[in-house]
Design a protein around this motif. Structure first.
Motif, PDB file in Angstrom:
ATOM      1  N   ASN A   1      15.570   8.342  42.027  1.00 38.16           N
ATOM      2  CA  ASN A   1      16.054   9.618  41.494  1.00 38.16           C
ATOM      3  C   ASN A   1      15.163  10.770  41.921  1.00 38.16           C
ATOM      4  O   ASN A   1      15.643  11.873  42.225  1.00 38.16           O
TER       5      ASN A   1
ATOM      6  N   GLY B   1      16.333  13.859  44.138  1.00 38.85           N
ATOM      7  CA  GLY B   1      16.135  15.218  43.650  1.00 38.85           C
ATOM      8  C   GLY B   1      15.306  16.057  44.606  1.00 38.85           C
ATOM      9  O   GLY B   1      15.587  17.244  44.824  1.00 38.85           O
TER      10      GLY B   1
ATOM     11  N   HIS C   1      17.423  17.127  47.434  1.00 43.21           N
ATOM     12  CA  HIS C   1      18.320  18.203  47.020  1.00 43.21           C
ATOM     13  C   HIS C   1      17.567  19.529  46.915  1.00 43.21           C
ATOM     14  O   HIS C   1      18.072  20.572  47.359  1.00 43.21           O
TER      15      HIS C   1
ATOM     16  N   TRP D   1      26.261  16.021  48.185  1.00 43.13           N
ATOM     17  CA  TRP D   1      25.370  15.367  47.232  1.00 43.13           C
ATOM     18  C   TRP D   1      26.174  14.560  46.217  1.00 43.13           C
ATOM     19  O   TRP D   1      25.764  13.484  45.809  1.00 43.13           O
ATOM     20  N   ARG D   2      27.315  15.081  45.805  1.00 38.00           N
ATOM     21  CA  ARG D   2      28.218  14.367  44.895  1.00 38.00           C
ATOM     22  C   ARG D   2      29.622  14.411  45.487  1.00 38.00           C
ATOM     23  O   ARG D   2      30.423  15.283  45.152  1.00 38.00           O
TER      24      ARG D   2
ATOM     25  N   PRO E   1      13.965  15.447  39.303  1.00 45.42           N
ATOM     26  CA  PRO E   1      15.411  15.250  39.077  1.00 45.42           C
ATOM     27  C   PRO E   1      16.027  16.308  38.169  1.00 45.42           C
ATOM     28  O   PRO E   1      17.141  16.794  38.435  1.00 45.42           O
ATOM     29  N   GLY E   2      15.302  16.698  37.102  1.00 47.22           N
ATOM     30  CA  GLY E   2      15.815  17.736  36.219  1.00 47.22           C
ATOM     31  C   GLY E   2      15.906  19.084  36.909  1.00 47.22           C
ATOM     32  O   GLY E   2      16.867  19.846  36.706  1.00 47.22           O
TER      33      GLY E   2
ATOM     34  N   ALA F   1      16.367  19.525  40.098  1.00 46.05           N
ATOM     35  CA  ALA F   1      17.505  19.443  41.022  1.00 46.05           C
ATOM     36  C   ALA F   1      18.825  19.619  40.282  1.00 46.05           C
ATOM     37  O   ALA F   1      19.741  20.297  40.775  1.00 46.05           O
ATOM     38  N   ARG F   2      18.935  18.996  39.098  1.00 38.53           N
ATOM     39  CA  ARG F   2      20.176  19.160  38.321  1.00 38.53           C
ATOM     40  C   ARG F   2      20.366  20.602  37.886  1.00 38.53           C
ATOM     41  O   ARG F   2      21.495  21.107  37.853  1.00 38.53           O
TER      42      ARG F   2
ATOM     43  N   GLU G   1      21.585  22.513  40.791  1.00 39.23           N
ATOM     44  CA  GLU G   1      22.968  22.158  41.064  1.00 39.23           C
ATOM     45  C   GLU G   1      23.918  22.746  40.031  1.00 39.23           C
ATOM     46  O   GLU G   1      25.028  23.172  40.362  1.00 39.23           O
ATOM     47  N   ARG G   2      23.470  22.799  38.764  1.00 42.68           N
ATOM     48  CA  ARG G   2      24.372  23.191  37.684  1.00 42.68           C
ATOM     49  C   ARG G   2      24.887  24.609  37.872  1.00 42.68           C
ATOM     50  O   ARG G   2      26.091  24.866  37.804  1.00 42.68           O
TER      51      ARG G   2
ATOM     52  N   ARG H   1      27.259  24.816  40.941  1.00 44.91           N
ATOM     53  CA  ARG H   1      28.619  24.341  40.715  1.00 44.91           C
ATOM     54  C   ARG H   1      29.389  25.278  39.786  1.00 44.91           C
ATOM     55  O   ARG H   1      30.603  25.454  39.935  1.00 44.91           O
TER      56      ARG H   1
END
Length: 411
Positions: free
Chosen positions: A13, A17, A20, A75-76, A180-181, A183-184, A187-188, A191
């Protein structure tokens, strides 16, 4: 879960991340430059010059956001981002367009917060690695610079050097937990701001417009076919019956011995007209679809086909009547083409349903080379399928085999 497996998941992870964040750092640099371009353009609009360069600035912003959409979609892959259909034609429309405003908001957000997150995501593991290998090179540094990245310890001896290594291990663990957090988070907002609000709606409207046109064309072609069948076949037979009945009346008035022959010919013409009329009715909606099922109707088609044909139907339950009629039409027309043009020795019809889609495949081992531009009825099959919002594909290389695949919505 074993400890080793947990550590492996954490490491994976963290690496995902980090990848990303580093990729996001690249687009953040572009967004940072675009942010200044937008600010300069906005300031230049005060003196009127910005109005001339605003379209170019918006195109640059759109190009950068498209790159970020592609990156986030890679990525997703299961959460693909919708793209706007096109840029508005005028600057006034662009200012009012919600997708354009959201792209500008993303430029400001990613050019600042995304840039910081990318730098932090890159600096944390690099600093941790620097501190971990610190004992390998600390003697080469001036005494004032022989410290870790937080300068908590100054290495005067080996104990201080290994203390910096411990600091590096702590930062390595923090990197694995925080990246990882981060990166999220990056991304959040990407998106949320870049998922075009009306793209799907615009595409769907365009698809429905094309589908409606195809449905009207298919309906018109079907009416022409029915009219031609009635005019060239049934109507001529009925005219012949009328003529023969007139001749029979005149022969009867003259007590001619040929009355019986004329009536027999009239009866034959009547039977032929009825047979042709039944054929036209069956072509509109085959009765076997109402009385029995689609697999039974396809089996009857295969049995009547001059080319040996096998039907593999795996269908639970019934579909809508219009869907079954379209599938029947596709198979009937395709088998007709197989018998007339393919010189095939065998054919296979496969039919199955998966969730809300009906899949029909017709394959033959003929000479191939089928082309819908040659007027073999393939274009009519395509129009009929597209009128039902379905998909049609034809694969017919020279030498064969020929495969027709049709997908119809049946939810």
């Amino acid at each position: 879960m074993p400890v080793a497996r947990k550590l492996g998941v954490i490491a994976r992870n963290a690496l995902d991340g980090l990848e990303h964040l580093v990729g996001g750092l690249g687009t953040a640099v572009l967004a940072f430059a675009a942010m200044f371009g937008v600010l300069i353009t906005a300031a230049a609009c005060v003196i009127g010059v910005g109005l001339l360069i605003a379209p170019f600035t918006l195109r640059v912003v759109r190009a950068i956001t498209q790159r970020e959409r592609s990156r986030l979609s890679r990525w997703r892959p299961d959460e693909d981002l919708a793209s706007p259909v096109r840029l508005p034609d005028s600057l006034i429309q662009a200012v009012r367009d919600r997708d354009v405003l959201r792209e500008l908001a993303w430029v400001g957000c990613h050019g600042s917060a995304g840039f910081v997150l990318g730098l932090m995501g890159l600096a944390l593991p690099l600093g941790a690695v620097r501190d971990i290998v610190f004992p390998l090179y600390w003697r080469l540094l001036p005494e004032s610079e022989a410290t870790g990245q937080l300068s908590l310890w100054t290495a005067h001896d080996w104990a201080g050097a290994f203390a910096v290594t411990g600091e590096g291990l702590v930062f390595l663990v923090l990197s694995a937990l925080l990246i990882p957090g981060m990166a999220r988070l990056q991304e959040r907002y990407g998106r949320k701001l870049l998922d075009a609000e009306y793209a799907d709606l615009h595409l769907r409207i365009a698809e429905l417009t094309a589908t409606r046109a195809a449905a009207l064309d298919a309906h018109t072609a079907e009416l022409r076919r029915i009219e031609r069948s009635l005019h060239d076949g049934t109507q001529n037979r009925l005219v012949a019956v009328n003529v023969l009945l007139g001749a029979a009346r005149r022969a009867l008035a003259r007590n001619s011995p040929n009355v019986d022959d004329v009536l027999v010919r009239a009866q034959d013409a009547t039977e032929q007209a009825l047979a042709e009329l039944r054929a036209v009715v069956r072509s509109i909606l085959p009765p076997v679809l109402i009385e029995r099922s689609l697999p039974d109707a396809l089996s009857a088609l295969a049995a009547a086909c001059p080319v040996p044909c096998m039907v593999d139907a795996q269908l639970d339950g019934r579909c809508a009547t219009s869907v079954e009629a379209t599938a029947y039409f596709v198979v009937a027309e395709t088998l007709t083409n197989v018998a007339k043009h393919s010189q095939a020795r065998s054919a296979v019809v496969q039919l199955f349903r998966h969730r809300t889609r009906l899949f029909v495949t017709i394959r033959d081992d003929g000479r191939g080379g089928a082309d819908e531009r040659e007027g073999s009825g393939i274009d009519g099959i395509r129009r009929r399928v597209e009128a039902h919002d379905g998909e049609f594909t034809l694969n017919s290389p020279p030498g064969g085999p020929t495969t027709v695949r049709v997908t119809l919505p049946c939810g």
